[in-house]
Design a protein around this motif. Structure first.
Motif, PDB file in Angstrom:
ATOM      1  N   PRO A 290       0.695   0.382  17.639  1.00 51.09           N
ATOM      2  CA  PRO A 290       2.106   0.470  17.250  1.00 51.09           C
ATOM      3  C   PRO A 290       3.021  -0.231  18.261  1.00 51.09           C
ATOM      4  O   PRO A 290       2.788  -0.187  19.469  1.00 51.09           O
ATOM      5  N   VAL A 291       4.043  -0.876  17.740  1.00 52.85           N
ATOM      6  CA  VAL A 291       5.003  -1.589  18.580  1.00 52.85           C
ATOM      7  C   VAL A 291       6.127  -0.645  19.007  1.00 52.85           C
ATOM      8  O   VAL A 291       6.456   0.310  18.294  1.00 52.85           O
ATOM      9  N   PHE A 292       6.672  -0.926  20.167  1.00 48.90           N
ATOM     10  CA  PHE A 292       7.860  -0.238  20.683  1.00 48.90           C
ATOM     11  C   PHE A 292       8.862  -1.303  21.102  1.00 48.90           C
ATOM     12  O   PHE A 292       8.480  -2.417  21.449  1.00 48.90           O
ATOM     13  N   HIS A 293      10.127  -0.943  21.093  1.00 52.47           N
ATOM     14  CA  HIS A 293      11.160  -1.822  21.633  1.00 52.47           C
ATOM     15  C   HIS A 293      11.586  -1.245  22.974  1.00 52.47           C
ATOM     16  O   HIS A 293      11.750  -0.033  23.113  1.00 52.47           O
ATOM     17  N   GLY A 294      11.769  -2.106  23.973  1.00 51.37           N
ATOM     18  CA  GLY A 294      12.168  -1.648  25.301  1.00 51.37           C
ATOM     19  C   GLY A 294      13.467  -0.868  25.288  1.00 51.37           C
ATOM     20  O   GLY A 294      14.399  -1.199  24.558  1.00 51.37           O
ATOM     21  N   LYS A 295      13.499   0.188  26.105  1.00 51.54           N
ATOM     22  CA  LYS A 295      14.709   0.982  26.299  1.00 51.54           C
ATOM     23  C   LYS A 295      15.468   0.509  27.526  1.00 51.54           C
ATOM     24  O   LYS A 295      16.677   0.482  27.537  1.00 51.54           O
ATOM     25  N   TYR A 296      14.725   0.222  28.566  1.00 54.87           N
ATOM     26  CA  TYR A 296      15.327  -0.100  29.856  1.00 54.87           C
ATOM     27  C   TYR A 296      15.432  -1.600  30.088  1.00 54.87           C
ATOM     28  O   TYR A 296      16.399  -2.082  30.648  1.00 54.87           O
ATOM     29  N   ALA A 297      14.435  -2.344  29.686  1.00 51.87           N
ATOM     30  CA  ALA A 297      14.340  -3.759  30.040  1.00 51.87           C
ATOM     31  C   ALA A 297      15.196  -4.663  29.167  1.00 51.87           C
ATOM     32  O   ALA A 297      15.391  -5.811  29.501  1.00 51.87           O
ATOM     33  N   ARG A 298      15.659  -4.207  28.061  1.00 51.95           N
ATOM     34  CA  ARG A 298      16.507  -4.911  27.112  1.00 51.95           C
ATOM     35  C   ARG A 298      15.722  -5.584  26.008  1.00 51.95           C
ATOM     36  O   ARG A 298      15.361  -4.977  25.045  1.00 51.95           O
TER      37      ARG A 298
ATOM     38  N   LEU B 158       1.079  -0.258  23.691  1.00 56.21           N
ATOM     39  CA  LEU B 158       0.311   0.448  24.713  1.00 56.21           C
ATOM     40  C   LEU B 158      -1.120   0.594  24.240  1.00 56.21           C
ATOM     41  O   LEU B 158      -1.362   1.038  23.118  1.00 56.21           O
ATOM     42  N   VAL B 159      -2.060   0.210  25.102  1.00 54.49           N
ATOM     43  CA  VAL B 159      -3.486   0.298  24.784  1.00 54.49           C
ATOM     44  C   VAL B 159      -4.215   0.884  25.987  1.00 54.49           C
ATOM     45  O   VAL B 159      -3.727   0.805  27.120  1.00 54.49           O
ATOM     46  N   PRO B 160      -5.388   1.475  25.762  1.00 54.75           N
ATOM     47  CA  PRO B 160      -6.163   1.968  26.896  1.00 54.75           C
ATOM     48  C   PRO B 160      -6.526   0.816  27.833  1.00 54.75           C
ATOM     49  O   PRO B 160      -6.707  -0.329  27.402  1.00 54.75           O
TER      50      PRO B 160
ATOM     51  N   LEU C  36       1.909  -4.351  16.665  1.00 53.68           N
ATOM     52  CA  LEU C  36       1.944  -5.575  17.451  1.00 53.68           C
ATOM     53  C   LEU C  36       0.509  -5.941  17.782  1.00 53.68           C
ATOM     54  O   LEU C  36      -0.248  -5.105  18.289  1.00 53.68           O
ATOM     55  N   THR C  37       0.129  -7.184  17.499  1.00 59.72           N
ATOM     56  CA  THR C  37      -1.236  -7.645  17.731  1.00 59.72           C
ATOM     57  C   THR C  37      -1.236  -8.870  18.623  1.00 59.72           C
ATOM     58  O   THR C  37      -0.485  -9.822  18.383  1.00 59.72           O
ATOM     59  N   PHE C  38      -2.075  -8.816  19.641  1.00 58.88           N
ATOM     60  CA  PHE C  38      -2.357  -9.977  20.482  1.00 58.88           C
ATOM     61  C   PHE C  38      -3.780 -10.410  20.113  1.00 58.88           C
ATOM     62  O   PHE C  38      -4.694  -9.597  20.130  1.00 58.88           O
ATOM     63  N   ALA C  39      -3.953 -11.695  19.753  1.00 57.93           N
ATOM     64  CA  ALA C  39      -5.265 -12.187  19.325  1.00 57.93           C
ATOM     65  C   ALA C  39      -5.481 -13.609  19.833  1.00 57.93           C
ATOM     66  O   ALA C  39      -4.515 -14.349  20.079  1.00 57.93           O
ATOM     67  N   ARG C  40      -6.728 -13.987  19.956  1.00 58.21           N
ATOM     68  CA  ARG C  40      -7.067 -15.353  20.345  1.00 58.21           C
ATOM     69  C   ARG C  40      -6.647 -16.321  19.252  1.00 58.21           C
ATOM     70  O   ARG C  40      -6.732 -16.002  18.061  1.00 58.21           O
TER      71      ARG C  40
END
Length: 168
Positions: A41-49, A55-57, A160-164
């Protein structure tokens, strides 16, 4: 030869192409590359803007440590953050629906910064430097529009997916 990855908002059908920074952040880029694909699951930053992240293990055989780190990421930066599991379990972070991995070996935050004026400081912890391991080379404008939609419309149901990428 440069290695590329895609960063995708699955439900919104938007992807950006990024180049790994193998020279500037070789340990981090390799750790991420070896773990791909990673999706949650995706999150939007609270502090960083202007940030989306997931988040993954922890996945690295050996934690890369700090390299090419910053507290002022620029648009297109991909950053890697390592947290102990208990660091994110505070009321101010507002995770409560089982979104945060509870691995005893830690949590990895992979983030994409899509706009200017970011500052990695957290009211509970102070400065939170991240390793810049990649940079978006295509699709940042479209991704920024989708990221603003997450900020204003909500992240529920989005991954949110990061892939080759096979792009060279």
């Amino acid at each position: 030869m440069a290695r590329h990855i895609t960063v995708t908002l699955e439900s919104r059908g938007v992807s950006a192409l990024a180049c790994l920074l193998d020279e500037e952040a070789p340990r981090t880029a390799s750790a991420v590359w070896n773990a791909l694909p990673l999706s949650s699951p995706v999150f939007h930053g609270k502090y960083a803007r202007n940030e989306i992240y997931h988040l993954v293990p922890a996945f690295a055989e050996t934690e890369p440590g700090r390299e090419n780190s910053t507290v002022t990421p620029i648009p297109g930066d991909l950053c890697y953050f390592q947290f102990d599991a208990d660091v994110l379990a505070t009321p101010s972070h507002a995770y409560g629906g089982g979104e945060v991995p509870t691995e005893k070996h830690g949590i990895i935050d992979l983030a994409l910064f899509y706009g200017r004026n970011n500052l990695l400081i957290n009211g509970d912890q102070g400065w939170v430097p991240g390793n810049v391991f990649g940079t978006v080379v295509e699709g940042l404008d479209e991704m920024a529009v989708a990221c603003q939609d997450i900020w204003m419309g909500g992240a529920r149901g989005e991954s949110l997916t990061f892939a080759r990428s096979d792009r060279t």
